[in-house]
Design an enzyme around this catalytic site. Sequence first.
Site, short mmCIF file in Angstrom:
data_model
loop_
_atom_site.label_atom_id
_atom_site.label_comp_id
_atom_site.label_asym_id
_atom_site.label_seq_id
_atom_site.Cartn_x
_atom_site.Cartn_y
_atom_site.Cartn_z
N SER A 119 0.83 -1.20 0.00
CA SER A 119 0.00 0.00 0.00
C SER A 119 0.87 1.26 0.00
CB SER A 119 -0.95 -0.05 1.21
OG SER A 119 -1.97 0.90 1.10
N ASP B 196 -10.10 -5.28 -3.76
CA ASP B 196 -9.38 -4.44 -2.80
C ASP B 196 -10.30 -3.29 -2.44
OD1 ASP B 196 -7.71 -2.53 -1.54
OD2 ASP B 196 -5.95 -3.29 -2.60
N HIS C 241 -7.13 -6.20 0.44
CA HIS C 241 -6.02 -5.25 0.42
C HIS C 241 -4.77 -5.74 1.16
CE1 HIS C 241 -3.94 -1.49 0.05
NE2 HIS C 241 -3.84 -1.37 1.37
#
Length: 259
Positions: free
Chosen positions: A93, A194, A224
Amino acid sequence: MPVLPGAEPYRHEGGEVGVLLCHGFTGSPQSLRSWAEHHAAHGLTVSLPLLPGHGTRWEDLLVTGWQDWYAEVDRALLLLSDRCSRVFVAGLSMGGALALRLAAQHGERVGGVVLVNPANRVHGLSAYALPVARHLVRTTKGIASDISMGGAAELGYDRVPLHAAHSLRRFLRRLDVELPQVTQPLLLLRSAQDHVVPAADSARVLSRVSSTDVTEVVLEQSYHVATLDHDADRIFEESLAFIGRLAPTLGKEGTAAVG
């Protein structure tokens, strides 16, 4: 404030090939710990730092910004470079975004980049309100633990400080301009579903970097935080194979360096 149990940074002294792992926004090293330990068990020197303002309480994140987070991984990269002959950077991320900036800024010092659901922008109409909203509202709901697998949980904050979110937005906009400076081999793994970072972010990264050695892998069973989800083992194996292809000495070192 003391670090939450499980959120501690991780370091392993292995062989001449090193990997720096960067965790995500409002998260902690816990989300990448198994990934770090997997690579350590295969002889790599591993660094998984705790980003400033993370791993304690959300109020600590409120007074930090992207410069603080990036400075921490930059310092960790330089330490690894002093120790290892070949260094790779990886992240989840926002951690993926930090890894990309390290690659853009440090050039040949970085041998390759591994990204898991990398962030490229803060989405939604609320993102445009952040410059003002952050002075009126301190936090919004958290984004941690977007995980498909039952029983798995991410150690992250249940609130997102808006000052920090605004800083993240500024960082991602700056990074987008720098992405063409990324020329290293790139492995990008993204989840088919996600709920935090859309597939458009990965597509944007792939369209902007200058890397010619690029591999994209779609993770069909994870959300995610894929490093704690059904596809975690695939991430570990794909990234290890990627590093092994680019640093053949890894296979020769084997697991002899594990302490």
